[in-house]
Structures are given as structure tokens and as C-alpha cells.
Design an enzyme around this catalytic site. Structure first.
Site, PDB file in Angstrom:
ATOM      1  N   TYR A  48       0.846  -1.188   0.000  1.00 40.56           N
ATOM      2  CA  TYR A  48       0.000   0.000   0.000  1.00 40.56           C
ATOM      3  C   TYR A  48       0.881   1.237   0.000  1.00 40.56           C
ATOM      4  O   TYR A  48       1.921   1.276   0.670  1.00 40.56           O
ATOM      5  CB  TYR A  48      -0.904   0.000   1.229  1.00 40.56           C
ATOM      6  CG  TYR A  48      -1.822   1.204   1.301  1.00 40.56           C
ATOM      7  CD1 TYR A  48      -2.882   1.332   0.415  1.00 40.56           C
ATOM      8  CD2 TYR A  48      -1.615   2.209   2.242  1.00 40.56           C
ATOM      9  CE1 TYR A  48      -3.721   2.433   0.466  1.00 40.56           C
ATOM     10  CE2 TYR A  48      -2.451   3.309   2.301  1.00 40.56           C
ATOM     11  CZ  TYR A  48      -3.503   3.423   1.413  1.00 40.56           C
ATOM     12  OH  TYR A  48      -4.323   4.521   1.460  1.00 40.56           O
ATOM     13  N   ASP A  62      -0.830  15.957   5.774  1.00 41.59           N
ATOM     14  CA  ASP A  62      -1.697  15.249   4.827  1.00 41.59           C
ATOM     15  C   ASP A  62      -2.994  16.039   4.628  1.00 41.59           C
ATOM     16  O   ASP A  62      -4.060  15.647   5.087  1.00 41.59           O
ATOM     17  CB  ASP A  62      -1.986  13.841   5.360  1.00 41.59           C
ATOM     18  CG  ASP A  62      -2.835  13.008   4.411  1.00 41.59           C
ATOM     19  OD1 ASP A  62      -2.829  13.303   3.203  1.00 41.59           O
ATOM     20  OD2 ASP A  62      -3.510  12.077   4.893  1.00 41.59           O
ATOM     21  N   ASP A  89      -3.023   5.640  -2.674  1.00 41.02           N
ATOM     22  CA  ASP A  89      -3.975   6.627  -2.185  1.00 41.02           C
ATOM     23  C   ASP A  89      -3.937   7.821  -3.138  1.00 41.02           C
ATOM     24  O   ASP A  89      -2.941   8.549  -3.197  1.00 41.02           O
ATOM     25  CB  ASP A  89      -3.547   7.034  -0.773  1.00 41.02           C
ATOM     26  CG  ASP A  89      -4.397   8.131  -0.159  1.00 41.02           C
ATOM     27  OD1 ASP A  89      -5.314   8.630  -0.836  1.00 41.02           O
ATOM     28  OD2 ASP A  89      -4.125   8.491   1.001  1.00 41.02           O
ATOM     29  N   ASP A  91      -6.056  10.387  -2.998  1.00 42.49           N
ATOM     30  CA  ASP A  91      -6.778  11.495  -2.363  1.00 42.49           C
ATOM     31  C   ASP A  91      -8.133  11.716  -3.044  1.00 42.49           C
ATOM     32  O   ASP A  91      -8.887  10.770  -3.218  1.00 42.49           O
ATOM     33  CB  ASP A  91      -5.931  12.766  -2.376  1.00 42.49           C
ATOM     34  CG  ASP A  91      -4.804  12.720  -1.352  1.00 42.49           C
ATOM     35  OD1 ASP A  91      -4.825  11.829  -0.481  1.00 42.49           O
ATOM     36  OD2 ASP A  91      -3.900  13.566  -1.425  1.00 42.49           O
ATOM     37  N   HIS A 116      -7.443   4.373  -4.752  1.00 44.55           N
ATOM     38  CA  HIS A 116      -8.730   4.759  -4.169  1.00 44.55           C
ATOM     39  C   HIS A 116      -8.874   6.270  -4.216  1.00 44.55           C
ATOM     40  O   HIS A 116      -7.899   7.024  -4.088  1.00 44.55           O
ATOM     41  CB  HIS A 116      -8.945   4.192  -2.767  1.00 44.55           C
ATOM     42  CG  HIS A 116      -7.966   4.611  -1.725  1.00 44.55           C
ATOM     43  ND1 HIS A 116      -7.981   5.860  -1.144  1.00 44.55           N
ATOM     44  CD2 HIS A 116      -6.946   3.941  -1.132  1.00 44.55           C
ATOM     45  CE1 HIS A 116      -7.026   5.938  -0.229  1.00 44.55           C
ATOM     46  NE2 HIS A 116      -6.370   4.790  -0.211  1.00 44.55           N
ATOM     47  N   GLU A 118     -11.400   9.433  -2.733  1.00 41.93           N
ATOM     48  CA  GLU A 118     -12.292   9.677  -1.599  1.00 41.93           C
ATOM     49  C   GLU A 118     -13.310  10.770  -1.890  1.00 41.93           C
ATOM     50  O   GLU A 118     -13.209  11.482  -2.898  1.00 41.93           O
ATOM     51  CB  GLU A 118     -11.464  10.017  -0.361  1.00 41.93           C
ATOM     52  CG  GLU A 118     -10.681  11.301  -0.484  1.00 41.93           C
ATOM     53  CD  GLU A 118      -9.536  11.360   0.514  1.00 41.93           C
ATOM     54  OE1 GLU A 118      -9.486  12.347   1.271  1.00 41.93           O
ATOM     55  OE2 GLU A 118      -8.693  10.436   0.523  1.00 41.93           O
ATOM     56  N   CYS A 126      -6.548  14.292   6.924  1.00 41.27           N
ATOM     57  CA  CYS A 126      -6.315  12.897   7.268  1.00 41.27           C
ATOM     58  C   CYS A 126      -7.638  12.276   7.700  1.00 41.27           C
ATOM     59  O   CYS A 126      -8.428  12.897   8.411  1.00 41.27           O
ATOM     60  CB  CYS A 126      -5.286  12.798   8.389  1.00 41.27           C
ATOM     61  SG  CYS A 126      -5.133  11.149   9.097  1.00 41.27           S
ATOM     62  N   ARG A 161     -13.319   5.477  -1.639  1.00 45.47           N
ATOM     63  CA  ARG A 161     -13.236   5.661  -0.190  1.00 45.47           C
ATOM     64  C   ARG A 161     -14.297   6.678   0.223  1.00 45.47           C
ATOM     65  O   ARG A 161     -14.450   7.716  -0.426  1.00 45.47           O
ATOM     66  CB  ARG A 161     -11.851   6.171   0.190  1.00 45.47           C
ATOM     67  CG  ARG A 161     -11.762   6.657   1.632  1.00 45.47           C
ATOM     68  CD  ARG A 161     -10.362   7.076   1.980  1.00 45.47           C
ATOM     69  NE  ARG A 161     -10.364   8.187   2.927  1.00 45.47           N
ATOM     70  CZ  ARG A 161      -9.280   8.722   3.467  1.00 45.47           C
ATOM     71  NH1 ARG A 161      -8.090   8.241   3.151  1.00 45.47           N
ATOM     72  NH2 ARG A 161      -9.368   9.742   4.297  1.00 45.47           N
ATOM     73  N   GLU A 191     -13.877   4.594   5.566  1.00 52.50           N
ATOM     74  CA  GLU A 191     -12.857   5.137   6.465  1.00 52.50           C
ATOM     75  C   GLU A 191     -13.400   5.358   7.874  1.00 52.50           C
ATOM     76  O   GLU A 191     -14.570   5.689   8.071  1.00 52.50           O
ATOM     77  CB  GLU A 191     -12.331   6.452   5.893  1.00 52.50           C
ATOM     78  CG  GLU A 191     -11.265   7.142   6.728  1.00 52.50           C
ATOM     79  CD  GLU A 191      -9.991   6.328   6.918  1.00 52.50           C
ATOM     80  OE1 GLU A 191     -10.066   5.205   7.475  1.00 52.50           O
ATOM     81  OE2 GLU A 191      -8.914   6.814   6.535  1.00 52.50           O
ATOM     82  N   ASN A 213      -8.857  -0.139   7.289  1.00 53.58           N
ATOM     83  CA  ASN A 213      -7.677   0.673   7.544  1.00 53.58           C
ATOM     84  C   ASN A 213      -7.277   0.551   9.010  1.00 53.58           C
ATOM     85  O   ASN A 213      -7.965   1.076   9.889  1.00 53.58           O
ATOM     86  CB  ASN A 213      -7.962   2.136   7.190  1.00 53.58           C
ATOM     87  CG  ASN A 213      -6.763   3.033   7.426  1.00 53.58           C
ATOM     88  OD1 ASN A 213      -5.658   2.574   7.675  1.00 53.58           O
ATOM     89  ND2 ASN A 213      -6.989   4.342   7.342  1.00 53.58           N
TER      90      ASN A 213
END
Length: 299
Positions: A48, A62, A89, A91, A116, A118, A126, A161, A191, A213
Site C-alpha cells: 500500500y 496530509d 492513495d 486522495d 482509491h 475519496e 487525514c 473511499r 474510512e 484501515n
């Protein structure tokens, strides 16, 4: 030697086959290319690549400050060093739907097995911090539809996500997940689930693979692999764990230098030079070098 022998297309096909089996696949987070190779050597199922780790690697929080170019470039460096599939990731997709489409193709070209995207607003936070905001359902679905439409390799995994549970609760997360699946998402990353019961509720609601996660110091309890398998999870990530371990060791090492003036006392905790050389296949490079440059200079 050099990079992985398995092609990105073969990694994706193998990943999809294993994901379809229903087993729980373990994807520790790599903080650099060398750690990805170590993850492979230890027998894990995939790698990952965390947005939080890539941000931290640049000394940034982040909150959506990294660019597509930075993330795709670093993800490529990591993914090509291992025979394992790597997921990244992405974002919020780095912009509007057209940007999301470009993100998918850039990650395909970088050799990733999936990503992914989101449903947070920009600038994002985050996933385990308070004060998150999510976009409306129409915008979230646009992102996923754009990602699916842009995909060229059908085995490239488009995961959605959703962070809405922290904003509007579990029922809203279930509704959002169903809508994202209808929009074409291959898998769902719910999440900040707080309990095994919440994971189980998500499992009962959708029939696509689900990711758990297990990040430390967050909203979720740190469940074991077996506990997550028992409630039907298909992927588990430990996104920042190796970075945290490495930075903790570096912190202690610097303290030792300050206090003792040498690192002799920490030698047993270090990776030995021989282990490093074995991990990077130093002997393979040396053999290749001597097989090519095997001449002598006339005197």
C-alpha cells in the site's frame, strides 16, 4: 536485478483473481522502494502507498498539498521494486472529474494495480482527524464515474473511499457506499470505522470487496487480521506503520548519538550490511557487471 520481472498487467490480473477469492489480503504501507521489497520478502500479499506517508516524506501535512506528479512518480518508484501488486492513495483525484480521469491513467502508466479516490472536499484532511467535510453525493459519484470511464486496463482496481461516517454516521456511510458501487466502484474503503460491528454492517450492505484501515492512533481499534477476516473484510492496510517504526528508531538513534557520542550500543537493532545487500540483490548487480566488463586492458 533492477526492477520487478512481473508486468503491471500481470500484477493486476493476479491481484483481481486473489481479491475475487474472498480471502483477506494484507497490504502493509511502504514508505520507500526498499521497504516495498522487504514487504514482499516477508510474505505479504501486496503493498500500500499512503498519501499521508508521501506527504510526510516531503515534510508536509496530509491536507492535499501533494500533486499528481509527485504522487505518481513516487508510487512508480515503489511499485516497480516488487513483484507484488501495489495500490495507491489518490486522495480526491487531484481535481475535478477530468483530473480524476487523468489520475487513473497516470497511475496505470506508473504500474499500479489500483487506487482509491475519496469523497472529501478539498483541501482534504487525514481520514482520522476531526472536522472533515465531504462532498455531496452527486460530486462523489462523478469522481468514480470519471475514474471508471478513464480506465484502460479493466483489471486496474477503482476503489471508492468514503469518509462520511465521521460526518453523518454509519447509515450515511452505507448509503454512500451503495451509491458508489452503483456508479462503478470495484471496491469500497469505509474510512474510520470504529468497531467490528460497523465493518460487519458495511459487509452486509455491499457485495464488492471491502478494505479495512488499521492505522495507529486513529478512530479505529486495531483489530487483528483474523478478526477482520471473520467479519468478511477483503483487504487490510497498515498505511503509516512502517514509517512510524522507522522514524521512532531514527529518533532513538539520534538521542543515542547525543547522549553517548556513538551508536555502538544500537548495532543489534540495525539492519546488517549483509542483509541490506541481499535485499537489494547486490550480488546480482555484481555478477551482471563482471559478465559485461570481462576484458583486460593491454599493457
Amino acid at each position: 536485478m533492477l526492477y520487478a520481472q512481473t508486468t503491471p498487467a500481470d500484477k493486476r490480473a493476479g491481484f483481481r483473481e486473489r481479491l475475487a477469492s474472498g480471502e483477506l489480503l494484507r497490504f502493509p504501507g511502504a514508505f520507500n522502494p526498499l521497504s516495498a521489497r522487504l514487504i514482499e520478502r516477508k510474505g505479504f500479499d501486496g503493498v500500500y502507498i499512503s498519501g499521508a506517508v508521501l506527504s510526510a516524506d516531503l515534510g508536509l501535512p496530509d491536507i492535499g498539498l501533494t500533486t499528481l506528479t509527485e504522487v505518481a512518480g513516487r508510487a512508480k518508484q515503489i511499485a516497480r521494486m516488487t513483484e507484488l501488486p501495489a495500490i495507491v492513495d489518490a486522495d480526491t483525484g487531484f481535481g475535478e472529474p477530468m483530473n480524476v480521469a487523468r489520475t487513473v491513467q497516470e497511475m496505470e502508466d506508473a504500474g499500479l494495480a489500483g487506487l482509491h479516490i475519496e469523497d472529501q472536499v478539498n483541501p482534504k484532511r487525514c481520514g482520522h482527524l476531526d472536522g472533515k467535510q465531504v462532498v455531496d453525493e452527486h460530486t462523489a459519484l462523478q469522481r468514480i464515474r470519471a475514474a471508471v470511464d478513464a480506465r484502460r486496463d479493466p483489471n486496474f482496481l477503482i476503489m471508492a473511499r468514503t469518509d462520511i461516517a465521521a460526518v453523518d454516521g454509519l447509515d450515511a456511510s452505507i448509503d454512500r457506499a451503495k451509491a458508489l458501487v452503483d456508479a462503478g466502484a470495484d471496491a469500497i474503503f469505509p474510512e474510520a470505522m470504529r468497531s467490528l460491528e460497523e465493518f460487519a454492517a458495511m459487509r452486509a450492505a455491499v457485495d464488492v470487496p471491502l478494505l479495512a484501515n488499521m492505522t495507529e492512533f486513529g478512530k479505529s481499534e486495531l483489530f487483528t487480521v483474523q478478526q477482520l477476516a471473520d467479519v468478511g473484510m477483503n483487504l487490510v492496510i497498515w498505511p503509516v506503520s512502517l514509517l512510524r517504526l522507522a522514524m521512532g528508531a531514527a529518533d532513538r538513534g539520534l538521542d543515542e548519538l547525543v547522549d553517548a557520542g556513538a551508536l555502538t550500543g544500537l548495532l543489534p537493532q540495525m539492519q546488517h550490511r549483509a542483509d541490506l545487500y541481499e535485499l537489494i540483490d547486490y550480488e546480482g548487480y555484481n555478477h551482471f557487471d563482471t559478465s559485461i566488463f570481462n576484458f583486460t586492458v593491454a599493457r
